[in-house]
Write a protein that holds these residues in place. Sequence first.
Motif, mmCIF file in Angstrom:
data_model
loop_
_atom_site.group_PDB
_atom_site.id
_atom_site.type_symbol
_atom_site.label_atom_id
_atom_site.label_comp_id
_atom_site.label_asym_id
_atom_site.label_seq_id
_atom_site.Cartn_x
_atom_site.Cartn_y
_atom_site.Cartn_z
ATOM 1 N N LEU A 1 0.815 -1.205 0.000
ATOM 2 C CA LEU A 1 0.000 0.000 0.000
ATOM 3 C C LEU A 1 0.854 1.263 0.000
ATOM 4 O O LEU A 1 0.583 2.188 -0.756
ATOM 5 N N SER A 2 1.857 1.312 0.865
ATOM 6 C CA SER A 2 2.725 2.489 0.974
ATOM 7 C C SER A 2 4.081 2.194 0.361
ATOM 8 O O SER A 2 4.608 1.081 0.481
ATOM 9 N N LYS A 3 4.653 3.201 -0.280
ATOM 10 C CA LYS A 3 5.998 3.089 -0.829
ATOM 11 C C LYS A 3 6.939 3.841 0.104
ATOM 12 O O LYS A 3 7.230 5.006 -0.067
ATOM 13 N N ASN B 1 5.383 7.590 -0.898
ATOM 14 C CA ASN B 1 3.986 7.844 -0.565
ATOM 15 C C ASN B 1 3.582 7.061 0.669
ATOM 16 O O ASN B 1 4.273 6.113 1.081
ATOM 17 N N LEU B 2 2.468 7.473 1.246
ATOM 18 C CA LEU B 2 1.891 6.814 2.414
ATOM 19 C C LEU B 2 0.403 6.587 2.166
ATOM 20 O O LEU B 2 -0.290 7.477 1.662
ATOM 21 N N LEU C 1 -7.781 3.083 -1.299
ATOM 22 C CA LEU C 1 -7.283 4.061 -0.331
ATOM 23 C C LEU C 1 -6.523 5.185 -1.041
ATOM 24 O O LEU C 1 -5.667 4.925 -1.895
ATOM 25 N N PRO C 2 -6.824 6.441 -0.706
ATOM 26 C CA PRO C 2 -6.038 7.550 -1.272
ATOM 27 C C PRO C 2 -4.617 7.533 -0.735
ATOM 28 O O PRO C 2 -4.362 7.159 0.413
ATOM 29 N N VAL C 3 -3.683 7.948 -1.567
ATOM 30 C CA VAL C 3 -2.255 7.876 -1.242
ATOM 31 C C VAL C 3 -1.696 9.294 -1.201
ATOM 32 O O VAL C 3 -1.926 10.093 -2.115
#
Length: 786
Positions: A148-150, A175-176, A215-217
């Motif tokens: 999900l997160s980078k 990103n989160l 989910l928005p990032v």
Amino acid sequence: MKRKAEKQQAAPLSAIAARRARQQQAQNVTASEKTPEAQVGGEPPSKKPRRSLEVEETTAADRTTRTRSAKNSEAPVKISDGPSRATRSQKPAVQPPAHVVGENIEDEEPEEDGTTAIDEEDVPSTAGDPDGYESPAETPAELQNFPLSKGRLNKGNIVYGDDSTLCVRIKEKMNLALLGQYDLWVKRGVVSLMGAKLHPSARLHRVYAPSTHSLPVIKCVSGVDGEAEVEIKSCHSGIARLRDLSPLYQKVWNGNTTAADKLSLKEATKDSRRTFSVLYTSADDSMKRHLRPLHLEKKWSTSMKALSLRHGRLRVLVCGPKASGKSTFSRYLLNHLLSPAPETETGYTNADGVAFLDLDPGQPEFAPMGQVYLAHLRSPFFGPPFTHPSLDDSENGQMVRAHLIGATSPKEDPDHYALAAMDLMDHYRSLLARYPQCPLIINYPGWIFGQGLEVATWLVRCLGLSDVVYMSEKGPAEVVDPLGLSAREARVPMTILPSQPTDFVSRSSAQLRSMQIQSYFHISCPTGLSNPVWSSAPISRTRPIVVDYAGDRQGILGIMVVGSQIHSDLLREVLEGSIVGVVAVESPHAVAGEEMDLEQPNGNASLADSIVRTPQEDLPHLLTGSGSCTPLDPKTSHCLGLALIRSIDINSHKIELSTPIPPSQLRESMEQGQNIVLVRGQLDNPKWAISEEYHAARAAERRYQQSVSRPSNENRLAEPSDQEKKHSQTLALLRGRIRRASNVPWMTVVEDNSRRQREVTARREKSLWKLRKKAYPGSESETDWQ
């Protein structure tokens, strides 16, 4: 090769079907070894996807269960203590029964926020729902650990954190992904979120990130020393408390504290919990849901940048098949155009806002179902439609004009739909007189075949567009070719983009509509607050608006029923407990003739001449046409919103309405000489309103049992103390409330929801007399009894 291609078109099933598939594979080891892992295609096919033999075998039992469930869709409101499946019920004129799913709370472990954890089966499955998404939906798949997160948080990039706030530094191209609801403050650098580029400012951006959608990032675009600094703060809007009123709102927001949260909560109290959670992968979710990040196709980003270069000259129509990403693309483009970028960056600043013409009555963005509207927006919106079901006429946005379609699809009356679209376009041209640099985004529904294609091509030729965007590279040709021809005739460039379907869906389209309209009836915008709040009080416990329908103080001119022929004697039964549109009539000649013409509607009929009083209740039944109601002329009427008719008192000639329409708006319409007409359409029946009191009573009992410590085995044998007696009395009162809430019309509580009980119910309903219409060639609407 053919077998491999067929498997690539499949997509995951619900949790129930996946579990059944795993059980069957465990019984047949040989078959399970030969079944490869299914893969998800990047775009849904234009028609129903084909499935491999292995998938057909593993889903046979699930199809049987869904077939039985569909036969039970017309049963009375059932509140069961076990899982159930979503079924599509018909919409008769008289209020039909609703279906409610309860949960067994005796042995469940409470979550940290005081709610009760529920299993995925407690939410009705979307598989097999005709109103569901058109993405591939028939692949048994294990829960994947999806990234999900980078990037990961550490002590170096956490600036500070407490029990409600987290301030972090995000490196460029990192990103989160967060789950929950929060306020975002950009302190340094530039970050992107759902298509918007957010620059440093003192403004807080409210973000809703439920598990029902991707989910928005939060991504760092540029920053100071290669880093952007943002502060994420918990917010308490009240929308999470809607879980006490409907199972559809359960298991939607963040669960237990994740590992990333604990890293920044070391100095906080032990029970600290924010309204958001940082997730690295989907495995970090304590509820083990299918979570995916919201990323854009590269072609989408390129197209948005090209469209935004048109600035105030942009007039774009976004169309395509169902579940192709039209709403997501329109939302991203809207946020991109509304990004508060400094003028020095691009040489252009958007001071006139963006006009949003929503022509999708089934899943509108800023209004409840059954409406088309024109909105003037000034700020980006971060969240799915049920988090902004209406506009409060604030600085963020306002509703310019809306029309009631009365159905979730425009195919019921395409002529009235086209007239409404043209009237909204006329009001956009009037809006340009005040805001000359206001671009326009038109969201067209997935009704793109047959007559819907004719309406779409007619709009392309008549609306004076600058661009047309079609959201599918797979055609079909019978849609793309006529649409492209109309665009060439109007000298409008047409862009074809790949669709971006959702791999996993936990709510069907009908369930999302229920969530949105329930949110609409519980939302409010208090003065002085920049964001709306939601009330968790059941609608039956709120104070209604009482309106006279006859006498000297008559507040409504008439009551219409569109889409079906209803005898005046049945009007009261049709209205009580139904959703109606509150329409303001600007002219007494608002009836558009029996045969409506798109070019010259006939508006000579008078509303007063078409009103017939019912013999028993004295209700003002507005009849036009041959025994039915033709819709009001969009040029002389507009919709103020929706209302729920709670009761009709024939003795005092009063109607009780529950509506979120501000009283000031109703008063303003009456002061301008406009008459109010209530319009009953073919919208989904408000089953959620019938069951709210029951779910609220169960939630109150659950919270009380969790707050009271249970006595040990030794104390149970002793004489009960006064405090224990008081607890027993309180518990008896709460259970009495549950019994009263379960004894309401159109609702039946089913304590036993086992398979045997469902089969008994199916056999009983199968033996009932039902009206069947003959559908063979040559029949003339004949009916017979079976």
